[in-house]
Design a protein around this motif. Structure first.
Motif, PDB file in Angstrom:
ATOM      1  N   UNK A 109     -17.021 -11.970   5.059  1.00  0.00           N
ATOM      2  CA  UNK A 109     -17.291 -11.303   3.779  1.00  0.00           C
ATOM      3  C   UNK A 109     -18.380 -12.047   3.020  1.00  0.00           C
ATOM      4  N   UNK A 110     -19.081 -11.298   2.156  1.00  0.00           N
ATOM      5  CA  UNK A 110     -20.254 -11.832   1.471  1.00  0.00           C
ATOM      6  C   UNK A 110     -20.110 -11.666  -0.043  1.00  0.00           C
ATOM      7  N   UNK A 111     -19.528 -12.670  -0.701  1.00  0.00           N
ATOM      8  CA  UNK A 111     -19.430 -12.595  -2.162  1.00  0.00           C
ATOM      9  C   UNK A 111     -20.790 -12.788  -2.820  1.00  0.00           C
ATOM     10  N   UNK A 112     -20.880 -12.376  -4.064  1.00  0.00           N
ATOM     11  CA  UNK A 112     -22.114 -12.602  -4.827  1.00  0.00           C
ATOM     12  C   UNK A 112     -22.216 -14.051  -5.273  1.00  0.00           C
ATOM     13  N   UNK A 113     -21.081 -14.605  -5.739  1.00  0.00           N
ATOM     14  CA  UNK A 113     -21.058 -15.977  -6.241  1.00  0.00           C
ATOM     15  C   UNK A 113     -19.768 -16.669  -5.827  1.00  0.00           C
ATOM     16  N   UNK A 114     -19.879 -17.953  -5.580  1.00  0.00           N
ATOM     17  CA  UNK A 114     -18.720 -18.802  -5.308  1.00  0.00           C
ATOM     18  C   UNK A 114     -18.789 -19.979  -6.265  1.00  0.00           C
ATOM     19  N   UNK A 115     -17.717 -20.212  -7.009  1.00  0.00           N
ATOM     20  CA  UNK A 115     -17.679 -21.357  -7.917  1.00  0.00           C
ATOM     21  C   UNK A 115     -16.634 -22.337  -7.411  1.00  0.00           C
ATOM     22  N   UNK A 116     -17.083 -23.519  -7.008  1.00  0.00           N
ATOM     23  CA  UNK A 116     -16.174 -24.576  -6.571  1.00  0.00           C
ATOM     24  C   UNK A 116     -15.705 -25.349  -7.808  1.00  0.00           C
ATOM     25  N   UNK A 117     -14.571 -24.928  -8.325  1.00  0.00           N
ATOM     26  CA  UNK A 117     -14.052 -25.509  -9.562  1.00  0.00           C
ATOM     27  C   UNK A 117     -13.570 -26.944  -9.315  1.00  0.00           C
ATOM     28  N   UNK A 118     -13.701 -27.771 -10.352  1.00  0.00           N
ATOM     29  CA  UNK A 118     -13.216 -29.150 -10.252  1.00  0.00           C
ATOM     30  C   UNK A 118     -12.011 -29.402 -11.143  1.00  0.00           C
ATOM     31  N   UNK A 119     -11.713 -28.472 -12.049  1.00  0.00           N
ATOM     32  CA  UNK A 119     -10.549 -28.641 -12.922  1.00  0.00           C
ATOM     33  C   UNK A 119     -10.161 -27.294 -13.520  1.00  0.00           C
ATOM     34  N   UNK A 120      -9.096 -27.317 -14.308  1.00  0.00           N
ATOM     35  CA  UNK A 120      -8.587 -26.076 -14.905  1.00  0.00           C
ATOM     36  C   UNK A 120      -9.594 -25.478 -15.870  1.00  0.00           C
ATOM     37  N   UNK A 121     -10.350 -26.309 -16.578  1.00  0.00           N
ATOM     38  CA  UNK A 121     -11.358 -25.776 -17.499  1.00  0.00           C
ATOM     39  C   UNK A 121     -12.386 -24.929 -16.759  1.00  0.00           C
ATOM     40  N   UNK A 122     -12.763 -25.343 -15.559  1.00  0.00           N
ATOM     41  CA  UNK A 122     -13.696 -24.528 -14.767  1.00  0.00           C
ATOM     42  C   UNK A 122     -13.077 -23.180 -14.420  1.00  0.00           C
ATOM     43  N   UNK A 123     -11.795 -23.186 -14.085  1.00  0.00           N
ATOM     44  CA  UNK A 123     -11.117 -21.937 -13.759  1.00  0.00           C
ATOM     45  C   UNK A 123     -11.098 -21.013 -14.974  1.00  0.00           C
ATOM     46  N   UNK A 124     -10.803 -21.565 -16.137  1.00  0.00           N
ATOM     47  CA  UNK A 124     -10.809 -20.768 -17.373  1.00  0.00           C
ATOM     48  C   UNK A 124     -12.183 -20.153 -17.592  1.00  0.00           C
ATOM     49  N   UNK A 125     -13.233 -20.939 -17.394  1.00  0.00           N
ATOM     50  CA  UNK A 125     -14.591 -20.419 -17.575  1.00  0.00           C
ATOM     51  C   UNK A 125     -14.866 -19.266 -16.613  1.00  0.00           C
ATOM     52  N   UNK A 126     -14.414 -19.397 -15.372  1.00  0.00           N
ATOM     53  CA  UNK A 126     -14.617 -18.324 -14.388  1.00  0.00           C
ATOM     54  C   UNK A 126     -13.872 -17.054 -14.795  1.00  0.00           C
ATOM     55  N   UNK A 127     -12.629 -17.203 -15.218  1.00  0.00           N
ATOM     56  CA  UNK A 127     -11.827 -16.043 -15.594  1.00  0.00           C
ATOM     57  C   UNK A 127     -12.428 -15.352 -16.817  1.00  0.00           C
ATOM     58  N   UNK A 128     -12.831 -16.126 -17.795  1.00  0.00           N
ATOM     59  CA  UNK A 128     -13.421 -15.521 -18.996  1.00  0.00           C
ATOM     60  C   UNK A 128     -14.734 -14.813 -18.679  1.00  0.00           C
ATOM     61  N   UNK A 129     -15.562 -15.416 -17.830  1.00  0.00           N
ATOM     62  CA  UNK A 129     -16.819 -14.770 -17.455  1.00  0.00           C
ATOM     63  C   UNK A 129     -16.557 -13.510 -16.641  1.00  0.00           C
ATOM     64  N   UNK A 130     -15.581 -13.567 -15.754  1.00  0.00           N
ATOM     65  CA  UNK A 130     -15.243 -12.384 -14.962  1.00  0.00           C
ATOM     66  C   UNK A 130     -14.731 -11.255 -15.847  1.00  0.00           C
ATOM     67  N   UNK A 131     -13.985 -11.586 -16.885  1.00  0.00           N
ATOM     68  CA  UNK A 131     -13.476 -10.559 -17.794  1.00  0.00           C
ATOM     69  C   UNK A 131     -14.611  -9.860 -18.531  1.00  0.00           C
TER      70      UNK A 131
END
Length: 461
Positions: A44-66
């Motif tokens: 599969x070919x995603x547009x972007x992959x974010x290798x998170x280093x902590x929970x704050x990175x995950x929050x940023x990904x979820x908020x941007x995705x929303x």
């Protein structure tokens, strides 16, 4: 929904400004390695992959995705057979850099980050002579296995992986970091234990630990393939009578090149009967003795090894990049006609690595009530897993067809399907995975994700 070039550029710019981890687009030198998962059949070919280093990175990904609404998938260990860790034309929230494990040996608890593998957990807990139920391959991801229920060698003694979760840290679709436990957000906690995909991103698990090891004893015997039906019938009786401290398994397979295996037996089609004793190996002999009387064995594979060695023994036979397609059924019993069906189909395996594996359930699994978690298969006696394993793309059709053929032949005796061994989600298996819990799961998912941000993840088996 595909992510347009403009959307992708805006999303990428926003994420680069917010996260500390690596943001990988299609022009990145790491792109092909980052999108690859354990199952080489998944491309599969995603547009972007974010290798998170902590929970704050995950929050940023979820908020941007929303805000930008790309398809979203979540990568923990990347080991799930269906490859649900990666999506086409969307955002992969990758936790593979988050593998920390902290053990409190006094409280017998382990805090495990969402990208950890079971080898990370076992290495940290065995220092203290402790373990928690996980899978049977050390490279399996903690998150995927646990959220789908979590079968493993400790299941009869201590329950499923999901039964041993005390709490979880979860980033839900609104970007809020929540604790899910029996006290906080109990409905979310219920759903995450057995139907957890598509509810949020679990960034940390807290597991209960139990005394295990450092050594465990296993009774193991290989028999002629043509004796499979009679040996299985004898094994079934032993398995059903075994105490909860024993994990009985049966396999129809070809012997891989295990260390110390005589060369003349490598690749030979056999019936394998195992019983692993979860306790002091000095107490194992009278408990495991019945496994030695199942028939006339070709090989005695019994022995004692460390828990870490036991959990990683099959790693070489399931390498990253090979091709995998697995399906399963939960069954109440396996009668002579079903045994004959298993043996006949196993005799037609299109690749020597393909296997039929029967795991014995019950014990501590059934001490949790049928409504205790979203896992819907309390009370089943066995799980029959049909594992397509091969490397040659020319065998794709034959191996997938063999798995699907045996799976269809077993449908009359099936009482449900294991989320982690559900093919690629075809055959309308969703309701058979969730059973009577499906409506409750949907209500809770919608309560925490009313706009369907994680719907792509929820659709994956």
């Amino acid at each position: 929904m595909d992510t347009t070039t403009a959307q992708r550029s805006t999303l990428e710019s926003e994420l680069r400004a917010r996260v500390r981890g690596e943001v990988i687009g299609r022009d990145h030198a790491e792109y092909d390695r980052a999108r690859a998962v354990w199952n080489g059949l998944v491309d599969r070919h995603p547009s972007l992959i974010v290798r998170c280093v902590d929970t704050d990175d995950v929050v940023a990904c979820v908020e941007a995705a929303a805000r930008h609404r790309p398809p979203v998938s979540i990568r923990g260990g990347g080991h799930q057979v269906a490859g649900s860790a990666v999506c086409d034309d969307g955002l992969v929230i990758d936790l593979s850099r988050m593998r920390g494990v902290r053990v409190d040996p006094v409280a017998r608890l382990a805090r495990v980050q969402g990208g950890a593998l079971w080898q990370d957990v076992d290495a940290a807990t065995q220092v203290h002579g402790l373990a928690t139920p996980g899978g049977e391959v050390s490279e399996t991801g903690v998150a995927g296995l646990t959220l789908g229920g979590g079968l493993g060698l400790l299941q009869r003694a201590f329950g499923l992986a999901c039964d041993n979760v005390v709490s979880m840290e979860v980033v839900t679709a609104d970007g809020v970091v929540r604790t899910a436990s029996a006290i906080e957000n109990p409905d979310l906690f219920w759903t995450l234990r057995g139907a957890g995909r598509g509810v949020g991103v679990v960034t940390e698990f807290t597991f209960a630990l139990h005394p295990v090891g450092p050594d465990v004893a296993t009774a193991g015997f290989a028999f002629e393939a043509e004796d499979a039906a009679s040996v299985f019938a004898a094994w079934r009786e032993v398995a059903l009578a075994a105490p909860e401290s024993v994990a009985p398994e049966f396999a129809l397979w070809s012997l891989p090149p295990f260390a110390g295996l005589p060369e003349e037996f490598v690749g030979r089609s056999v019936a394998l009967a195992f019983g692993t004793f979860i306790g002091d190996p000095d107490d194992a002999t009278p408990v495991l003795e019945s496994f030695s009387r199942l028939g006339d064995p070709l090989l005695d594979l019994s022995g004692t090894s460390t828990w870490v060695e036991t959990q990683s023994a099959y790693d070489p036979t399931l390498p990253a990049g090979a091709r995998y397609y697995w399906k399963s059924h939960f069954v109440d019993d396996i009668d002579p006609a079903t045994i004959a069906t298993l043996a006949e189909h196993a005799s037609r395996r299109p690749d020597a690595r393909c296997a039929v594996i029967v795991r014995t359930l019950g014990g501590a699994i059934d001490r949790v009530g049928p409504d205790g978690t979203a896992y819907a298969h309390r009370g089943a006696r066995f799980n029959v897993s049909i594992d397509g394993i091969w490397t040659d793309p020319a065998l794709d059709e034959a191996c997938i067809g063999w798995v699907r053929g045996l799976w269809s032949a077993l449908e009359p005796v099936s009482r449900g399907v294991y989320l982690n061994f559900a093919g690629f989600g075809e055959d309308g298996v969703r309701d058979r995975v969730l059973g009577r819990n499906a409506r409750r799961v949907d209500r809770i998912r919608r309560a925490y994700d009313p706009d369907g941000l994680f719907d792509e993840a929820a659709r994956q088996p």
